[in-house]
Design a protein around this motif. Structure first.
Motif, PDB file in Angstrom:
ATOM      1  N   LYS A 161      85.393  42.857  34.703  1.00  0.00           N
ATOM      2  CA  LYS A 161      84.522  42.028  33.877  1.00  0.00           C
ATOM      3  C   LYS A 161      83.458  42.903  33.205  1.00  0.00           C
ATOM      4  O   LYS A 161      83.089  43.966  33.726  1.00  0.00           O
ATOM      5  CB  LYS A 161      83.854  40.952  34.737  1.00  0.00           C
ATOM      6  CG  LYS A 161      82.903  41.465  35.805  1.00  0.00           C
ATOM      7  CD  LYS A 161      82.366  40.344  36.680  1.00  0.00           C
ATOM      8  CE  LYS A 161      83.458  39.733  37.513  1.00  0.00           C
ATOM      9  NZ  LYS A 161      82.943  38.717  38.463  1.00  0.00           N
ATOM     10  N   PRO A 162      82.955  42.480  32.039  1.00  0.00           N
ATOM     11  CA  PRO A 162      81.880  43.225  31.378  1.00  0.00           C
ATOM     12  C   PRO A 162      80.649  43.305  32.275  1.00  0.00           C
ATOM     13  O   PRO A 162      80.375  42.383  33.046  1.00  0.00           O
ATOM     14  CB  PRO A 162      81.597  42.399  30.117  1.00  0.00           C
ATOM     15  CG  PRO A 162      82.830  41.590  29.905  1.00  0.00           C
ATOM     16  CD  PRO A 162      83.381  41.303  31.259  1.00  0.00           C
ATOM     17  N   PHE A 163      79.895  44.380  32.158  1.00  0.00           N
ATOM     18  CA  PHE A 163      78.727  44.541  33.015  1.00  0.00           C
ATOM     19  C   PHE A 163      77.726  43.417  32.812  1.00  0.00           C
ATOM     20  O   PHE A 163      77.071  42.990  33.772  1.00  0.00           O
ATOM     21  CB  PHE A 163      78.049  45.892  32.766  1.00  0.00           C
ATOM     22  CG  PHE A 163      76.920  46.152  33.730  1.00  0.00           C
ATOM     23  CD1 PHE A 163      77.177  46.665  34.988  1.00  0.00           C
ATOM     24  CD2 PHE A 163      75.606  45.835  33.392  1.00  0.00           C
ATOM     25  CE1 PHE A 163      76.145  46.871  35.899  1.00  0.00           C
ATOM     26  CE2 PHE A 163      74.572  46.040  34.289  1.00  0.00           C
ATOM     27  CZ  PHE A 163      74.844  46.565  35.547  1.00  0.00           C
ATOM     28  N   SER A 164      77.580  42.909  31.585  1.00  0.00           N
ATOM     29  CA  SER A 164      76.630  41.823  31.341  1.00  0.00           C
ATOM     30  C   SER A 164      77.002  40.579  32.145  1.00  0.00           C
ATOM     31  O   SER A 164      76.122  39.874  32.664  1.00  0.00           O
ATOM     32  CB  SER A 164      76.557  41.485  29.848  1.00  0.00           C
ATOM     33  OG  SER A 164      77.835  41.165  29.337  1.00  0.00           O
ATOM     34  N   GLU A 165      78.296  40.311  32.260  1.00  0.00           N
ATOM     35  CA  GLU A 165      78.736  39.166  33.072  1.00  0.00           C
ATOM     36  C   GLU A 165      78.461  39.426  34.551  1.00  0.00           C
ATOM     37  O   GLU A 165      78.020  38.527  35.281  1.00  0.00           O
ATOM     38  CB  GLU A 165      80.234  38.935  32.846  1.00  0.00           C
ATOM     39  CG  GLU A 165      80.801  37.740  33.592  1.00  0.00           C
ATOM     40  CD  GLU A 165      82.272  37.535  33.317  1.00  0.00           C
ATOM     41  OE1 GLU A 165      82.972  36.984  34.202  1.00  0.00           O
ATOM     42  OE2 GLU A 165      82.736  37.943  32.224  1.00  0.00           O
TER      43      GLU A 165
ATOM     44  N   THR B  31      81.983  50.605  26.562  1.00  0.00           N
ATOM     45  CA  THR B  31      81.108  49.727  27.336  1.00  0.00           C
ATOM     46  C   THR B  31      81.613  49.636  28.773  1.00  0.00           C
ATOM     47  O   THR B  31      82.800  49.859  29.044  1.00  0.00           O
ATOM     48  CB  THR B  31      81.039  48.317  26.719  1.00  0.00           C
ATOM     49  OG1 THR B  31      82.368  47.779  26.624  1.00  0.00           O
ATOM     50  CG2 THR B  31      80.398  48.362  25.349  1.00  0.00           C
ATOM     51  N   ALA B  32      80.690  49.294  29.679  1.00  0.00           N
ATOM     52  CA  ALA B  32      81.016  49.285  31.103  1.00  0.00           C
ATOM     53  C   ALA B  32      81.766  48.032  31.522  1.00  0.00           C
ATOM     54  O   ALA B  32      81.429  46.916  31.099  1.00  0.00           O
ATOM     55  CB  ALA B  32      79.735  49.417  31.925  1.00  0.00           C
ATOM     56  N   LEU B  33      82.750  48.219  32.366  1.00  0.00           N
ATOM     57  CA  LEU B  33      83.461  47.136  33.034  1.00  0.00           C
ATOM     58  C   LEU B  33      83.313  47.343  34.547  1.00  0.00           C
ATOM     59  O   LEU B  33      83.231  48.483  35.017  1.00  0.00           O
ATOM     60  CB  LEU B  33      84.940  47.132  32.650  1.00  0.00           C
ATOM     61  CG  LEU B  33      85.271  46.904  31.176  1.00  0.00           C
ATOM     62  CD1 LEU B  33      86.778  47.048  30.953  1.00  0.00           C
ATOM     63  CD2 LEU B  33      84.793  45.539  30.717  1.00  0.00           C
TER      64      LEU B  33
ATOM     65  N   HIS C 255      83.287  51.234  35.359  1.00  0.00           N
ATOM     66  CA  HIS C 255      84.179  52.079  34.564  1.00  0.00           C
ATOM     67  C   HIS C 255      83.817  51.941  33.082  1.00  0.00           C
ATOM     68  O   HIS C 255      83.701  50.826  32.575  1.00  0.00           O
ATOM     69  CB  HIS C 255      85.638  51.658  34.760  1.00  0.00           C
ATOM     70  CG  HIS C 255      86.049  51.546  36.200  1.00  0.00           C
ATOM     71  ND1 HIS C 255      86.595  52.593  36.907  1.00  0.00           N
ATOM     72  CD2 HIS C 255      85.981  50.491  37.063  1.00  0.00           C
ATOM     73  CE1 HIS C 255      86.847  52.205  38.141  1.00  0.00           C
ATOM     74  NE2 HIS C 255      86.491  50.937  38.271  1.00  0.00           N
ATOM     75  N   PHE C 256      83.657  53.043  32.390  1.00  0.00           N
ATOM     76  CA  PHE C 256      83.342  53.001  30.967  1.00  0.00           C
ATOM     77  C   PHE C 256      84.638  53.082  30.151  1.00  0.00           C
ATOM     78  O   PHE C 256      84.954  54.095  29.537  1.00  0.00           O
ATOM     79  CB  PHE C 256      82.383  54.136  30.597  1.00  0.00           C
ATOM     80  CG  PHE C 256      80.954  53.837  30.980  1.00  0.00           C
ATOM     81  CD1 PHE C 256      80.145  53.074  30.152  1.00  0.00           C
ATOM     82  CD2 PHE C 256      80.450  54.295  32.183  1.00  0.00           C
ATOM     83  CE1 PHE C 256      78.836  52.784  30.510  1.00  0.00           C
ATOM     84  CE2 PHE C 256      79.147  54.007  32.554  1.00  0.00           C
ATOM     85  CZ  PHE C 256      78.333  53.248  31.719  1.00  0.00           C
ATOM     86  N   ASN C 257      85.358  51.969  30.148  1.00  0.00           N
ATOM     87  CA  ASN C 257      86.575  51.905  29.340  1.00  0.00           C
ATOM     88  C   ASN C 257      86.672  50.599  28.564  1.00  0.00           C
ATOM     89  O   ASN C 257      87.737  50.221  28.103  1.00  0.00           O
ATOM     90  CB  ASN C 257      87.815  52.116  30.213  1.00  0.00           C
ATOM     91  CG  ASN C 257      87.835  51.170  31.415  1.00  0.00           C
ATOM     92  OD1 ASN C 257      87.039  50.235  31.486  1.00  0.00           O
ATOM     93  ND2 ASN C 257      88.745  51.411  32.347  1.00  0.00           N
TER      94      ASN C 257
END
Length: 333
Positions: free
Chosen positions: A2-6, A157-159, A167-169
């Motif tokens: 999931k996206p880091f913001s989530e 962007t971070a996941l 992970h930055f993918n």
């Protein structure tokens, strides 16, 4: 993944998130804030509000609303000072708090009842969109760094995976677009400023919004995101840090990109009235006058005690140049 913001949104605001339940601030909590350091923080902002009413910029019948009030100390200190300097306004001002969590609403109601009894009524709003008023003075302390953010690193962007590993993918288009706007190749990109500013703008016909936070106008192009736990600060990427164990049990924050905040509010229709350090803002709001009033009351021990608290409040080693105030106006002047 999931996206880091989530992930951060769940960490702070999920059913078992950090802000979903009350957390003490101060000696017994995870961190210190200006609110927990000295009552003169709220008193000075209240003094400024009173001056705007006396000058005719705002009406005595306005709504005074704190956003993200935690236990309610800031608004409580403001009300206490208003009762001393301009007691007639206690009868005309409508007091409110924007707070989404019922558990915190309950604690705030109990706090205001214990402090003011029937003399003060607090209206709660689960969302700023629910505020409908002719005039309002909004105040907030450290809310912009509580917006969920994405992390960018050289066009990625971070996941976050199920084991809380980053992970930055990712390639989140909106996050990368914001980063490119501010020539940012590394660091945090806040999400939600634009909608928040639009909702505040449409909530009232005339308003002032004063907010304090850590940050700068220029992006650092580095990661400032950090975790607060038991008075200790841990960089998010510190080696060996167990994010799974800390998830939802500690605060997570970052330095604010004030250029992003200002652009979001100006594009929503606000006028940026001021952007300055906390020390300069409180000085211009009348902090020296308040301390002088206390000295004239003749209680020297109380005066010295409060002066020492104020020194802590503005101590460069704690707040420094990074603790800023930003003030936005709608239909003022």
């Amino acid at each position: 993944m999931k996206p880091f913001s989530e992930y951060m949104n769940e960490w702070l605001y999920g059913p078992d998130g950090y802000y979903a339940r009350f957390k003490a601030i101060g000696k017994e909590g995870d961190f210190y804030t200006a609110v927990s350091t000295s009552r003169f923080f709220g008193a000075t902002i209240a003094h400024y509000l009173i001056s705007l009413i006396k000058e005719g910029e705002l009406s005595p019948k306005l709504h005074l609303i704190e956003i993200g009030a935690h236990q309610g100390y800031l608004l409580g200190d403001m009300i206490e000072w208003i009762a001393q300097e301009a007691p007639e306004l206690i009868e005309t001002i409508h007091f409110g708090i924007v707070e989404r969590f019922p558990a915190l609403q309950k604690i705030q109601k109990e706090y205001f009842w214990d402090r003011f009894g029937e003399a003060v009524t607090i209206t709660h709003y689960a969302d700023i969109k629910l505020v409908h008023a002719k005039e309002a003075f909004y105040v907030a302390n450290e809310i912009f760094d509580a917006f969920a953010c994405d992390l960018v690193y050289y066009d990625k962007t971070a996941l976050v995976d199920d084991d809380h590993h980053i992970h930055f993918n990712g390639e989140d288009i909106q996050a990368l677009s914001i980063a490119r706007r501010y020539k940012q190749i590394k660091g945090e990109v806040a999400r939600g400023y634009e909608n928040f500013a639009k909702d505040m703008f449409s909530s009232v016909e005339k308003s002032v919004f004063v907010s304090f936070d850590y940050g700068e106008k220029e992006v650092r192009n580095d990661f400032s995101i950090r975790i607060y736990k038991d008075h200790e600060v841990f960089p998010l990427f510190e080696e060996g840090l167990d994010l799974k164990a800390l998830f939802g049990k500690s605060d997570i924050t970052y330095d604010v990109n004030f250029s992003h905040v200002i652009d979001a509010f100006e594009e929503a229709g606000f006028h940026t009235h001021a952007y300055k350090t906390q020390l300069r803002a409180l000085t211009e709001f009348g902090l020296p006058e308040l301390l002088d009033q206390l000295a004239k009351r003749g209680n020297r021990n109380l005066y010295l005690r409060e002066v020492n608290k104020v020194k802590t409040l503005i101590d460069p080693t704690m707040m420094g140049e990074r603790f800023k105030m930003v003030e936005f106006h709608k239909n003022i002047g």
